[in-house]
Design a protein around this motif. Structure first.
Motif, PDB file in Angstrom:
ATOM      1  N   VAL A   6       0.866  -1.181   0.000  1.00 25.44           N
ATOM      2  CA  VAL A   6       0.000   0.000   0.000  1.00 25.44           C
ATOM      3  C   VAL A   6       0.900   1.226   0.000  1.00 25.44           C
ATOM      4  O   VAL A   6       1.742   1.378   0.889  1.00 25.44           O
ATOM      5  CB  VAL A   6      -0.927   0.028   1.232  1.00 25.44           C
ATOM      6  N   VAL A   7       0.731   2.076  -0.990  1.00 30.25           N
ATOM      7  CA  VAL A   7       1.537   3.296  -1.090  1.00 30.25           C
ATOM      8  C   VAL A   7       0.752   4.440  -0.442  1.00 30.25           C
ATOM      9  O   VAL A   7      -0.309   4.832  -0.922  1.00 30.25           O
ATOM     10  CB  VAL A   7       1.869   3.623  -2.560  1.00 30.25           C
ATOM     11  N   GLY A   8       1.280   4.953   0.665  1.00 31.48           N
ATOM     12  CA  GLY A   8       0.616   6.040   1.391  1.00 31.48           C
ATOM     13  C   GLY A   8       0.274   5.631   2.805  1.00 31.48           C
ATOM     14  O   GLY A   8      -0.394   4.608   3.012  1.00 31.48           O
ATOM     15  N   GLY A   9       0.738   6.405   3.785  1.00 37.95           N
ATOM     16  CA  GLY A   9       0.554   6.049   5.183  1.00 37.95           C
ATOM     17  C   GLY A   9      -0.387   6.954   5.951  1.00 37.95           C
ATOM     18  O   GLY A   9      -0.301   7.021   7.182  1.00 37.95           O
ATOM     19  N   VAL A  27       1.013  -7.634   4.213  1.00 40.77           N
ATOM     20  CA  VAL A  27       0.873  -6.249   3.753  1.00 40.77           C
ATOM     21  C   VAL A  27       2.025  -5.400   4.261  1.00 40.77           C
ATOM     22  O   VAL A  27       2.399  -5.470   5.435  1.00 40.77           O
ATOM     23  CB  VAL A  27      -0.461  -5.643   4.230  1.00 40.77           C
ATOM     24  N   ARG A  28       2.554  -4.581   3.355  1.00 42.65           N
ATOM     25  CA  ARG A  28       3.494  -3.535   3.726  1.00 42.65           C
ATOM     26  C   ARG A  28       2.916  -2.195   3.289  1.00 42.65           C
ATOM     27  O   ARG A  28       2.311  -2.092   2.232  1.00 42.65           O
ATOM     28  CB  ARG A  28       4.860  -3.725   3.048  1.00 42.65           C
ATOM     29  N   VAL A  29       3.125  -1.191   4.104  1.00 41.21           N
ATOM     30  CA  VAL A  29       2.765   0.176   3.747  1.00 41.21           C
ATOM     31  C   VAL A  29       4.050   0.937   3.491  1.00 41.21           C
ATOM     32  O   VAL A  29       4.936   0.971   4.347  1.00 41.21           O
ATOM     33  CB  VAL A  29       1.963   0.866   4.878  1.00 41.21           C
ATOM     34  N   TRP A  30       4.147   1.536   2.311  1.00 40.45           N
ATOM     35  CA  TRP A  30       5.283   2.404   1.997  1.00 40.45           C
ATOM     36  C   TRP A  30       4.796   3.844   2.095  1.00 40.45           C
ATOM     37  O   TRP A  30       3.870   4.246   1.391  1.00 40.45           O
ATOM     38  CB  TRP A  30       5.797   2.148   0.584  1.00 40.45           C
ATOM     39  N   SER A  31       5.421   4.603   2.973  1.00 37.04           N
ATOM     40  CA  SER A  31       4.996   5.973   3.194  1.00 37.04           C
ATOM     41  C   SER A  31       6.207   6.893   3.254  1.00 37.04           C
ATOM     42  O   SER A  31       7.182   6.592   3.954  1.00 37.04           O
ATOM     43  CB  SER A  31       4.200   6.079   4.500  1.00 37.04           C
ATOM     44  N   ARG A  32       6.136   7.998   2.536  1.00 36.12           N
ATOM     45  CA  ARG A  32       7.225   8.965   2.538  1.00 36.12           C
ATOM     46  C   ARG A  32       7.432   9.558   3.923  1.00 36.12           C
ATOM     47  O   ARG A  32       8.536   9.780   4.375  1.00 36.12           O
ATOM     48  CB  ARG A  32       6.944  10.073   1.522  1.00 36.12           C
TER      49      ARG A  32
END
Length: 307
Positions: A6-9, A27-32
């Motif tokens: 998931v892109v966006g935290g 699931v992994r969340v990638w967040s800037r």
């Protein structure tokens, strides 16, 4: 290897990730940014379908989310969700969409609509979502994404909850910021919320009693990407709120917030597409100023598109 990235935290990304993880997916969340530093964290966060399209879907998404918040309000210290009474100034039931029939305990009063609604302390709620996600086996990673193909190289399904970042990542030129500025003051004893929209300007008047202070607003400045608070605007916000509750005028200012709401010309986008290099991309973005209001409903809709 994860099943989904998931892109966006923010609240949309964490809520979608949580539903998928609770289904048993890895699931992994990638967040800037860390969730506590996202736009979601600075939201005033009163549940209400505000500045969001498409009209035919927002009722279902909003009411689905409302029911969840009502349940979560039984543990406000843990979830950040409280049910608080207040007045939407100038509103009448006849002017609202069909979704308003799903509200309970609404009363028309001379000032507008009086109703008890979820008011969410977003830093607490985001932390709760992150902890629940971790308990379900999900992981939040600080990572800047250059493109969805980067995520697709590590997982067969990518979910786009990038908010304003979708403008470049999709790319989608219809995505644009709607700047919201808030002022936080020491609460002089106000225990109910109030809102009043100005139909001819970007200025709104509202105050929300949160645990960390009384949150005053606000603005809705389309296309404005300034991240710093404007002192003139801050003064105008305090003055507007003080016209409703005079005791606000003397309240000590303890903070300023600015958030760039991720709006989209065509409204919320929830759909799936195949990526050119392989993999499935599921979109869930364009929530504008109502991301908190539709978070669970949109997450359910997006999760249904993940096999």
């Amino acid at each position: 290897m994860p099943d989904v990235i998931v892109v966006g935290g923010g609240v949309s990304g964490l809520t979608t990730a949580l539903l998928l993880a609770e289904r048993g997916l890895r699931v992994r969340v990638w967040s800037r940014e860390a969730p506590a530093a996202t736009t979601s964290a600075v939201a005033g966060a009163l549940w209400w379908p505000y500045r969001i399209e498409p009209e035919e879907s927002i009722g279902t998404w909003s009411l689905d989310t409302l029911r969840v918040y009502e349940e979560l309000s039984s543990s406000p210290g843990e979830t950040g969700v409280r049910m608080v009474a207040g007045v939407h100034g100038g509103e009448r039931l006849s002017a609202l969409g069909s979704w308003a029939r799903g509200l309970t305990g609404v009363a028309e009063v001379p000032q507008g609509l009086r109703v008890t609604l979820p008011l969410i302390d977003m830093p607490v709620h985001l932390r709760w979502l992150e902890e629940r996600l971790a308990s379900a086996g999900g992981v939040v990673e600080r990572r800047t994404v250059g493109g969805f193909a980067e995520a697709a190289a590590e997982a067969p399904v990518v979910v786009n909850c990038a908010g304003l970042g979708a403008r470049e990542l999709v790319p989608d030129p219809g995505v644009h910021p709607v700047r919201g500025q808030l002022v936080v003051v020491e609460n002089p004893g106000i225990d109910e919320w109030f809102t009043l929209a100005d139909p001819v300007s970007s200025a709104t008047t509202y105050f929300f009693p949160q645990p960390g202070g009384l949150v005053l607003g606000g603005t809705a400045e389309t296309g404005d990407e300034r991240a710093e608070p404007d002192p003139v605007t801050a003064g105008e916000i305090v003055a507007r709120c003080a016209r409703v509750r005079p005791e606000i005028a003397g309240a000590r200012v303890i903070g300023h917030r600015v958030g760039l709401r991720p709006a989209r010309d065509a409204g919320v986008r929830i759909e799936a597409e195949e990526l050119p290099g392989g993999g499935l991309l599921v979109h869930n973005y364009g929530h504008g100023g109502a991301g908190v209001t539709v978070a669970r409903g949109c997450a359910h809709a997006a999760a249904r598109l993940v096999p």
